[in-house]
Scaffold this motif. Structure first.
Motif, PDB file in Angstrom:
ATOM      1  N   ASP A 205     -20.539 -13.117   2.229  1.00 35.73           N
ATOM      2  CA  ASP A 205     -21.707 -13.803   2.497  1.00 35.73           C
ATOM      3  C   ASP A 205     -22.969 -13.622   1.424  1.00 35.73           C
ATOM      4  OD1 ASP A 205     -20.481 -15.802   4.187  1.00 35.73           O
ATOM      5  OD2 ASP A 205     -21.062 -14.814   6.040  1.00 35.73           O
ATOM      6  N   GLN A 206     -23.392 -12.041   1.875  1.00 35.52           N
ATOM      7  CA  GLN A 206     -24.268 -11.689   1.257  1.00 35.52           C
ATOM      8  C   GLN A 206     -24.137 -11.306  -0.131  1.00 35.52           C
ATOM      9  OE1 GLN A 206     -27.326 -10.313   2.482  1.00 35.52           O
ATOM     10  NE2 GLN A 206     -26.907 -11.579   3.953  1.00 35.52           N
ATOM     11  N   ALA A 208     -22.961 -13.855  -1.897  1.00 38.07           N
ATOM     12  CA  ALA A 208     -22.768 -15.280  -2.097  1.00 38.07           C
ATOM     13  C   ALA A 208     -24.165 -16.018  -2.756  1.00 38.07           C
ATOM     14  CB  ALA A 208     -22.215 -16.382  -1.157  1.00 38.07           C
ATOM     15  N   LYS A 209     -25.144 -15.161  -1.621  1.00 40.21           N
ATOM     16  CA  LYS A 209     -25.944 -15.286  -1.723  1.00 40.21           C
ATOM     17  C   LYS A 209     -26.914 -14.958  -3.164  1.00 40.21           C
ATOM     18  CE  LYS A 209     -26.404 -16.240   3.453  1.00 40.21           C
ATOM     19  NZ  LYS A 209     -27.215 -14.922   5.248  1.00 40.21           N
ATOM     20  N   LEU A 210     -25.975 -14.302  -3.752  1.00 40.76           N
ATOM     21  CA  LEU A 210     -27.751 -13.621  -4.936  1.00 40.76           C
ATOM     22  C   LEU A 210     -27.293 -14.751  -6.083  1.00 40.76           C
ATOM     23  CD1 LEU A 210     -25.099 -10.043  -5.015  1.00 40.76           C
ATOM     24  CD2 LEU A 210     -27.623 -10.647  -4.501  1.00 40.76           C
ATOM     25  N   GLY A 211     -26.211 -15.659  -5.975  1.00 37.26           N
ATOM     26  CA  GLY A 211     -26.566 -16.812  -6.412  1.00 37.26           C
ATOM     27  C   GLY A 211     -26.484 -16.060  -8.262  1.00 37.26           C
ATOM     28  N   SER A 310     -26.731  -8.377  -9.139  1.00 27.98           N
ATOM     29  CA  SER A 310     -27.513  -9.105  -8.687  1.00 27.98           C
ATOM     30  C   SER A 310     -28.441  -9.017 -10.038  1.00 27.98           C
ATOM     31  CB  SER A 310     -29.010  -8.132  -8.036  1.00 27.98           C
ATOM     32  OG  SER A 310     -28.644  -8.362  -7.020  1.00 27.98           O
TER      33      SER A 310
END
Length: 310
Positions: A205-206, A208-211, A310
């Motif tokens: 999930d983390q 995925a949040k990087l995008g 990132s």
């Protein structure tokens, strides 16, 4: 800049390991070499080339093709059930723009190591055939700074047989040559990766949040491996052996405990072929030839991966 060569059978976790090195600011990757292992050989090469492109380094890091089969055997067992038929969780990425070099991987390893005596560290994160063939040359044994390899276990079980881990089992004769080479050896075993490199659902999930494109790349290539690790190895998520091996060089503080032991490897045991045998009690009365990572800082490892994505 620290000079390295990465010898790989590029599939899911190898690709993440390559990303860590490709994104590290103080590492000069002199070559990526392809060896027999996880999936079909030419697909391994394509996976490495595409990973270089995803890292924004296309054309900057040469890729050399090496041994397509083990030293003494014409056949080896691939593990597409772990990595998908293309080694990248059936992502079927397009061909990268960069193409492999014409020089053979073993010749490239030899020339690079001899060009920079004492400066090059070799990472063996696939089968060890290319490494063993290069080590036949005395100058390579003399001039190579160290070998970091992913394989073996320290008082733990194997992952391809009860006794052996895949990279060592693919070419047991090559494993023995490497272990007996006299080059400083640093082992990241399956056991430490089983305990300290697990990306759980919360970690994904983390990611995925990087995008970022690299975050999506990580997610995509680990789809099949993530399920395999949960259902077959009974882990809380995907473990990342090759990545942890490379990470311990990028940031040595990730290793929280290590030991030195005498070790050898089995080439023909009925039940133990490919096993890296560690003399824990000093029964052989031999000097240690293996530096073993015993425990690792999981939080630091994951932070390094997240930074690279990132």
């Amino acid at each position: 800049m620290r000079r390295i060569i990465i010898d790989t059978d590029t599939a899911t976790d190898d690709a993440v390991a390559l990303l860590l090195a490709l994104r590290a600011p103080d590492i000069q990757i002199e070559a990526i070499t392809i060896v027999v292992g996880n999936v079909e050989f030419d697909q391994e090469a394509e996976n490495a080339l595409y990973t270089i492109q995803m890292a924004g380094r296309s054309g900057q890091v040469p890729v050399y093709l090496g041994a397509r089969q083990p030293m003494m055997h014409s056949y080896h067992h691939t593990v597409t059930n772990v990595h998908g038929s293309d080694g990248m969780s059936d992502s079927f990425f397009p061909k990268a723009k960069q193409r492999p070099e014409r020089e053979h991987a073993v010749d490239a390893i030899t020339s690079i190591v001899n060009k920079y005596p004492g400066e090059v560290t070799l990472f063996a994160i696939g089968g060890f055939t290319n490494v063993a063939l290069a080590l036949q040359n005395p100058s390579v044994r003399e001039n190579l700074a160290a070998i970091y390899f992913m394989g073996g276990t320290y008082m733990f079980c194997g992952n391809i047989t009860p006794a052996a881990t895949y990279n060592a089992w693919v070419d047991p004769e090559a494993t023995r040559i490497m272990i007996r080479s006299g080059v400083p050896l640093y082992m990241t075993g399956f056991d430490v990766t089983y305990r300290y490199s697990i990306f759980t659902d919360a970690d994904y999930d983390q990611v995925a949040k990087l995008g970022t494109p690299l975050a999506k790349f990580f997610w995509d290539i680990n789809r099949i491996r993530r399920v395999y690790c949960k259902e077959v190895q009974h882990l809380a998520g995907s473990n990342h052996p090759d990545s942890l091996c490379v990470a311990t060089f990028i940031d040595p503080s990730i290793i929280t405990k290590s030991v030195q032991r005498a070790a050898d490897s089995e080439v023909s045991g009925d039940l133990t072929t490919g096993m890296i045998v560690i003399d824990e009690l000093g029964i052989w009365k031999k000097e240690p030839n293996l530096n073993i990572c015993v425990t690792a800082d999981e939080a630091k490892f994951k932070a390094l991966v997240m930074k690279s994505l990132s």
